[in-house]
Design an enzyme around this catalytic site. Structure first.
Site, short mmCIF file in Angstrom:
data_model
loop_
_atom_site.label_atom_id
_atom_site.label_comp_id
_atom_site.label_asym_id
_atom_site.label_seq_id
_atom_site.Cartn_x
_atom_site.Cartn_y
_atom_site.Cartn_z
CG HIS A 165 6.29 -24.36 13.63
ND1 HIS A 165 5.94 -24.18 12.32
CD2 HIS A 165 6.54 -23.12 14.12
CE1 HIS A 165 5.98 -22.88 12.03
NE2 HIS A 165 6.33 -22.22 13.11
CE LYS A 180 2.97 -20.76 12.87
NZ LYS A 180 3.46 -19.56 13.54
CE LYS A 193 12.87 -24.57 11.37
NZ LYS A 193 13.82 -23.49 11.48
CG ASP A 198 4.58 -25.70 9.68
OD1 ASP A 198 5.77 -25.41 9.94
OD2 ASP A 198 3.80 -26.13 10.53
CG HIS A 199 9.31 -21.58 9.04
ND1 HIS A 199 8.44 -21.15 10.00
CD2 HIS A 199 10.51 -21.69 9.66
CE1 HIS A 199 9.09 -21.01 11.14
NE2 HIS A 199 10.36 -21.32 10.97
CD GLU A 201 11.05 -19.37 19.29
OE1 GLU A 201 11.50 -18.68 18.38
OE2 GLU A 201 9.85 -19.34 19.64
CE LYS A 241 7.79 -16.39 20.54
NZ LYS A 241 8.71 -16.75 19.45
NE ARG A 297 -2.05 -1.78 3.44
CZ ARG A 297 -2.59 -2.11 4.60
NH1 ARG A 297 -3.88 -1.96 4.79
NH2 ARG A 297 -1.85 -2.58 5.57
C1 BG6 Z 1 7.23 -18.85 13.81
C2 BG6 Z 1 6.62 -18.31 15.06
O1 BG6 Z 1 6.29 -19.55 13.05
O2 BG6 Z 1 8.31 -19.72 14.15
C3 BG6 Z 1 7.66 -17.58 15.90
O3 BG6 Z 1 5.57 -17.42 14.73
C4 BG6 Z 1 8.84 -18.48 16.17
O4 BG6 Z 1 7.10 -17.12 17.12
C5 BG6 Z 1 9.35 -19.09 14.88
O5 BG6 Z 1 9.85 -17.70 16.77
C6 BG6 Z 1 10.41 -20.13 15.16
O6 BG6 Z 1 11.00 -20.50 13.95
P1 BG6 Z 1 12.51 -20.99 13.91
O7 BG6 Z 1 12.72 -21.35 12.47
O8 BG6 Z 1 13.35 -19.85 14.39
O9 BG6 Z 1 12.57 -22.16 14.82
#
Ligand code: BG6
Length: 509
Positions: A263, A171, A205, A200-201, A239, A359, A65
């Protein structure tokens, strides 16, 4: 031949450059001025380009935008690549070549005019760069715009073209079962299921993909991968960072939605699934869905007994969660959750899957640990056995990606005493480099039309159907006594006691 820094041949890397380049196409990123584009998408694209994995003429249109020229957009993307990509734009003239394919398109998400002009721009790019009408739309905006954008794409007929058309949905996909189902219904009139790529990243991996390779590419693990040999499974995604600058989003999400629904349930299903008949996308999804269906639903009693939630308070020179920017100072949002899952099927009956994520924990590490049963008969001296734990196999997802097996060995000398020892495999040493970024894999897969590493409609909904009763129960329960762990600690005490009560304990990082 490939060599490492010391010019030694690394045999396992030989042949690693083999890859299939996708057809030429245009990636349209909605929300191109946002964080995801800067931190992940553009750096991944530039790295793919430098590695020769992008097709000739590949182009990107940033749709957002804010007022901006193509040149400004290219400058910002260059800065993003500079900061986050493996390859640095300043190191060669590759950036100039790559950036010729970057375009900026300013428009409002709700205005049909912006989509009509996007259609014109795409036609011009097809003519100038040979992208053949192939389009990949990436929804990287705030989720409330997803349905609107897709509806506008449909109205402007951009979901059909002379080539292929696909959409990647970032996501979070919904915030509970009802909203995820609604979003699926909103996507489906415009795109067919095979055109939809729900990301879903974690699935991108390398180490997560390796779970299947490890289980089904070897003969020796599968026969013991069941209740006869396995005591329990531990899955940890710890994390060390806090909510960073995402307090606004996170405070409405919490760890259960943010990590477990997506995840961690993916890690559970990959660990627990039956061997698929092939690596065909649907064959893999079918097996994963069977696992999700077999997970015992959470009743109020089980929520009280089998789930622990926590929130970080202040730690050594670290803010407490409630003090973070854009977080409600009285927030009851959980930044930690530990839960026990039971998979009610023949293979896993009686084997708990203990899952935790949080976290601001002491250390960043993600792993799947298979804890085997103790030996059935104590042949060695009781004292000796007390010093060794039963076998464990840890699939380390990150960092120090690798696989580790713990077993007992006899201490040398005239003794029957045992010691714990480990066999270690590290990706970096074996293959000469750490695994690449998840987004690189996923972007290429979507361009190639391979949805194996994306979520299918039923998969997302079943995962939400498991989590939603917990969210509803918590929403109506009295506010928890938060904060209950200090930033930099290992989570709330209750998470330890809930495993200790069964004679088990969380693995150390
Ligand atoms: C994301 C979450 O999908 O994954 C984050 O929204 C999280 O809160 C992150 O920190 C963790 O991903 P990775 O690849 O750093 O383990």
């Amino acid at each position: 031949m490939l060599t490492d820094e010391k010019s030694k041949v690394i045999p396992l890397r030989v042949g690693m450059t083999t890859h299939r380049v996708p057809d030429p196409g245009v990636l349209v990123i909605f929300g191109a001025t946002g964080d995801l584009t800067h931190r992940k998408l553009m750096p991944a694209l530039f790295d793919l380009f430098c590695d020769g994995k992008l097709p000739q003429g590949f182009s990107v249109v940033g749709f957002a935008r804010r007022e901006k020229s193509n040149e400004q957009f290219r400058g910002e993307m260059r800065a993003a690549a500079d900061e986050f990509a493996r390859n640095k734009p300043g190191d060669s003239d590759r950036w100039d070549e790559f950036s010729q394919g970057l375009y900026y398109h300013r428009a409002e998400f709700h205005e049909s005019q912006g989509y009509a002009s996007l259609g014109e721009l795409l036609k011009q790019i097809d003519a100038a760069r040979g992208t053949r009408g192939n389009r990949l739309f990436y929804l990287a905006t705030a989720p409330e715009y997803y349905a609107l954008i897709v509806q506008q794409l449909g109205a402007a007929d951009l979901c059909k073209s002379s080539g292929w058309t696909r959409v990647i949905v970032e996501k979070p996909f919904g915030r509970d079962l009802a909203s995820a189902h609604e979003l699926n219904m909103q996507l489906l009139p415009t795109f067919n299921e095979p055109q939809i790529y729900r990301i879903d990243h974690y699935l991108g991996k390398e180490t997560v993909q390796n779970v299947m390779a490890f289980r089904f590419g070897n003969t020796i693990f599968e026969p013991i991968w069941n209740r006869n040999y396995i005591d329990h499974v531990q899955i940890t995604a710890a994390e060390s960072v806090g909510v960073e600058d995402r307090g606004g989003y996170y405070d409405k999400a919490g760890a259960l939605r943010d990590m477990v629904q997506s995840h961690l349930l993916q890690l559970v299903s990959l660990t627990a699934m039956e061997p698929p008949v092939s690596f065909d996308s649907n064959a893999v999804h079918d097996e994963k869905v069977k696992v999700l269906r077999a997970i015992r639903p959470f009743t109020p009693e089980r929520i009280e007994r089998d789930i622990v939630r926590g929130q970080y308070g202040r730690g050594k020179s670290m803010l407490g969660y409630r003090e973070e920017p854009r977080v409600d100072p009285n927030s009851s949002t959980e930044t930690y959750v530990a839960l026990k899952l039971n998979i009610d099927n023949w293979r896993w009956a009686g084997v708990p899957f203990c899952v935790r994520t949080g976290k601001r924990l002491q250390k960043r590490f993600t792993e799947i640990a298979i804890q085997f049963r103790a030996v059935p008969h104590p042949l060695f001296a009781r004292e000796a056995l007390q010093t060794v734990n039963p076998n464990a196999l840890a699939l380390r997802i990150q960092p120090d990606e690798g696989i580790h097996l713990r077993f007992a060995a006899k201490r040398p000398g005239q003794t029957t005493e045992l010691r714990e020892v480990k066999m270690d495999f590290y990706y970096k040493t074996a293959f000469g480099s750490a695994p690449g970024e998840a987004y690189e894999t996923l972007l290429i897969d979507a361009m190639r039309g391979d949805s194996t590493l994306f979520n299918r409609k039923d998969e997302v909904e079943i995962a939400w159907s498991l989590i939603t009763p917990v969210l509803e129960y918590w929403a109506n329960a009295p506010a928890p006594n938060f904060p209950n762990y200090a930033a930099g600690a290992w989570g709330p005490e209750a998470a330890d006691t809930f495993l200790q009560s069964e004679g088990r304990e969380w693995r150390a990082a």
